[in-house]
Design an enzyme around this catalytic site. Sequence first.
Site, PDB file in Angstrom:
ATOM      1  N   HIS A 145       0.864  -1.175   0.000  1.00 11.53           N
ATOM      2  CA  HIS A 145       0.000   0.000   0.000  1.00 11.53           C
ATOM      3  C   HIS A 145       0.906   1.231   0.000  1.00 11.53           C
ATOM      4  O   HIS A 145       1.998   1.200   0.577  1.00 11.53           O
ATOM      5  CB  HIS A 145      -0.828  -0.054   1.290  1.00 11.53           C
ATOM      6  CG  HIS A 145      -1.904   0.981   1.409  1.00 11.53           C
ATOM      7  ND1 HIS A 145      -1.641   2.291   1.714  1.00 11.53           N
ATOM      8  CD2 HIS A 145      -3.259   0.891   1.286  1.00 11.53           C
ATOM      9  CE1 HIS A 145      -2.779   2.963   1.780  1.00 11.53           C
ATOM     10  NE2 HIS A 145      -3.783   2.137   1.523  1.00 11.53           N
ATOM     11  N   ASP A 222       3.086  -3.983   8.219  1.00 11.71           N
ATOM     12  CA  ASP A 222       1.830  -3.278   7.998  1.00 11.71           C
ATOM     13  C   ASP A 222       0.706  -4.284   8.249  1.00 11.71           C
ATOM     14  O   ASP A 222       0.475  -5.191   7.444  1.00 11.71           O
ATOM     15  CB  ASP A 222       1.792  -2.745   6.560  1.00 11.71           C
ATOM     16  CG  ASP A 222       0.470  -2.077   6.228  1.00 11.71           C
ATOM     17  OD1 ASP A 222      -0.476  -2.157   7.032  1.00 11.71           O
ATOM     18  OD2 ASP A 222       0.375  -1.476   5.133  1.00 11.71           O
ATOM     19  N   GLN A 225      -4.534  -5.048   7.349  1.00 16.91           N
ATOM     20  CA  GLN A 225      -5.507  -6.038   6.877  1.00 16.91           C
ATOM     21  C   GLN A 225      -5.398  -7.351   7.644  1.00 16.91           C
ATOM     22  O   GLN A 225      -6.053  -8.323   7.292  1.00 16.91           O
ATOM     23  CB  GLN A 225      -5.342  -6.299   5.367  1.00 16.91           C
ATOM     24  CG  GLN A 225      -5.545  -5.070   4.494  1.00 16.91           C
ATOM     25  CD  GLN A 225      -6.966  -4.525   4.523  1.00 16.91           C
ATOM     26  OE1 GLN A 225      -7.914  -5.187   4.978  1.00 16.91           O
ATOM     27  NE2 GLN A 225      -7.139  -3.297   4.051  1.00 16.91           N
ATOM     28  N   LYS A 248     -10.552   0.281  10.548  1.00 25.24           N
ATOM     29  CA  LYS A 248     -10.722  -0.969   9.806  1.00 25.24           C
ATOM     30  C   LYS A 248     -11.073  -2.130  10.741  1.00 25.24           C
ATOM     31  O   LYS A 248     -11.197  -3.264  10.306  1.00 25.24           O
ATOM     32  CB  LYS A 248      -9.429  -1.312   9.043  1.00 25.24           C
ATOM     33  CG  LYS A 248      -9.086  -0.312   7.937  1.00 25.24           C
ATOM     34  CD  LYS A 248      -7.856  -0.766   7.192  1.00 25.24           C
ATOM     35  CE  LYS A 248      -7.226   0.314   6.342  1.00 25.24           C
ATOM     36  NZ  LYS A 248      -7.960   0.572   5.101  1.00 25.24           N
ATOM     37  N   CYS A 388      -4.806   2.292  -3.581  1.00 25.14           N
ATOM     38  CA  CYS A 388      -3.537   2.805  -3.039  1.00 25.14           C
ATOM     39  C   CYS A 388      -2.388   1.836  -3.264  1.00 25.14           C
ATOM     40  O   CYS A 388      -1.498   1.724  -2.403  1.00 25.14           O
ATOM     41  CB  CYS A 388      -3.653   3.147  -1.555  1.00 25.14           C
ATOM     42  SG  CYS A 388      -4.859   4.419  -1.218  1.00 25.14           S
TER      43      CYS A 388
HETATM   44  C1  LIG Z   1      -2.515  -2.666   3.726  1.00 27.61           C
HETATM   45  C2  LIG Z   1      -2.833  -1.258   4.128  1.00 27.61           C
HETATM   46  N1  LIG Z   1      -1.866  -0.472   4.600  1.00 27.61           N
HETATM   47  C3  LIG Z   1      -2.095   0.785   4.985  1.00 27.61           C
HETATM   48  C4  LIG Z   1      -3.343   1.347   4.908  1.00 27.61           C
HETATM   49  C5  LIG Z   1      -3.522   2.769   5.339  1.00 27.61           C
HETATM   50  O1  LIG Z   1      -4.423   2.887   6.368  1.00 27.61           O
HETATM   51  P1  LIG Z   1      -4.885   4.327   6.872  1.00 27.61           P
HETATM   52  O2  LIG Z   1      -5.326   5.073   5.654  1.00 27.61           O
HETATM   53  O3  LIG Z   1      -5.972   4.052   7.831  1.00 27.61           O
HETATM   54  O4  LIG Z   1      -3.693   4.972   7.498  1.00 27.61           O
HETATM   55  C6  LIG Z   1      -4.392   0.562   4.405  1.00 27.61           C
HETATM   56  C7  LIG Z   1      -5.765   1.116   4.277  1.00 27.61           C
HETATM   57  O5  LIG Z   1      -6.172   1.692   3.306  1.00 27.61           O
HETATM   58  C8  LIG Z   1      -4.133  -0.760   4.007  1.00 27.61           C
HETATM   59  O6  LIG Z   1      -5.104  -1.542   3.516  1.00 27.61           O
END
Ligand SMILES: Cc1ncc(COP(=O)(O)O)c(C=O)c1O
Lengths: 433, 153
Positions: A145, A222, A225, A248, A388
């Site tokens: 991401h 990270d 998920q 999430k 993203c």
């Molecule tokens: C794998 C992963 N990493 C990072 C993020 C970023 O999360 P946030 O936008 O809540 O900081 C997301 C969510 O969109 C994600 O799915």
Amino acid sequence: MPILSAPSHPLSDDEVSRIRNDFPLLSTELNGRPLVYLDSGATSQNPVSVMEAEQEYYEQRNAAVHRGAHSLAVEATDAYENARTLVASFIGASPEEIVFTSNATEALNLVAYSLSNASLGLGGEAARPYALGPGDSIVVTEMEHHANLIPWQELAARTGATLRFIPVDDDGALRLEEAASVIDGSTRLLAFTHASNVLGTINPVAELVSLARKVGALTVLDACQSVPHLPVNVADLDVDFVAFSGHKMLGPTGIGALYGRSKHLHAMPPFLTGGSMITTVTLERAEYLPPPARFEAGTQRISQAVALGSAVNYLAETGMDRIEEWERILGERLVSGLEAIEGIRVLGPRAGQPRIGLAAFDVDGVHAHDVGQYLDSRGIAVRVGHHCAQPLHRRLGLTASTRASTYLYNTTDEVDAFLAAVAEVRSFFGASA
Amino acid sequence: MSSELESLYQQIILDHAKRRVGQGPTDPSSGADSLATGESHQLNPICGDEVTLRVWLEDSRIERVAWQGAGCAISMASASVLTELVSGSTRDEMMEQLDRFRELMRSRGTVEPDEEVLGDAAAFAGVSRFPARVKCAMLAWVALEEAVLAANR
Ligand SMILES: Cc1ncc(COP(=O)(O)O)c(C=O)c1O
């Protein structure tokens, strides 16, 4: 509030329909149809108990934490610190190792900026081992991401370190044989996602961590998920940092967390600075509190943290292993159903391979935006676009895809309604035949 | 099937999304040397839709439009319809068409399209009720406006 124990029998459609009663938004309509919410990978819905926890905080305890002599401030501080304890025990950490942030993005940036500050010589002797420079490398994967890619691009640009990538194969699996050569003696940090928000794959944490350990690199996971969907225990995973977002995992927006191994947090310099994170301040300089306070500058997201604590309780009471198993069933149904529809290419592992309850796919001859619009007209909420993860989409030869993602409150009927609607898309747009 | 959806995806739009009038090479050498020419590339960062569009003008008349792009049915159909509509228009007529189209897109369904000015582009009226899709419909028009400005420089 101790974490309660969950029942042991598996989740079923019957129990899920009772769970759904806790989520008011799930019984609303979308475009005149009962809402089928399949976008929890982007953000999840909140149960009443979480919303009430936030409201109750404002009605009964609202005050600035760690400041003020009045009893309200003491109650607010207790509520905030209790939330930290709940989040910590949810992932097998100790409370001092949990830093509240606004989301996973900020958590990842916190690590990157702290290392960047160490590279500038800040943080004194203790922080010196965390300095990066030319000749060092940072390793990420091709499936990240943007939140777990761009902070490392920036850290590399600021320190002169180089950024390297573990490639993925055509099915989106990490090429572990190549990882062993990408990660070498120059590698100071390895950042990777636990579960992919596009592919649904669950990465082999143990193998990657052992490659990093061998060369003395820090590991950053990270877990956006994974923490919401599977049991995660940071001690078992043996990683140095873990980032995740409250919104999430049944919590509100504006709250997330960074887990950091205690010895690292103690040695690293702060990212944001200001009030609430200091001991002694003179006009010229300041001394900092130990972690986690060192990394929580300014007035914090108290009500959101309290609500996240309540969300974690909800998940723990439901049972993370039951949620994992239910979503495995939903994910398998999604993928095998999609694979059976002509003109659909599912990204990531084939049916029968491990994945979380999430499937992104391409519809031959129909752009993802149009697929999403069609599903929206049927009351089905999915995500479209690059999610993203532009580099990953480019690697798979796409600019965009459609993604359905489940959570503990989705039923098999909803998955079937989604599959039935997807089966109509190509003929609506004149792409079949 | 929901009539909302059909008001968005009019048959004209679905047809143009496939026919893609004007799709082809956009390098300057693909038009006559004597014509003024300008190009614009537009990207919608939210969904990744892209259009590169070139115009050729003789005095102030649009002689030819060519474009290349990737994106949803709305954005591709819009580029196609626009090519048919503005080819042969004067610069001023084109600006009038653009203004009317933009006004229609911003109307959230409150403006009746002027078919005399907009021709097939009137079929996009339904898009204005889907704010998230207005950018898709506008993408090629924004490229056209920029390309014409570039040609006149
Ligand atoms: C794998 C992963 N990493 C990072 C993020 C970023 O999360 P946030 O936008 O809540 O900081 C997301 C969510 O969109 C994600 O799915």
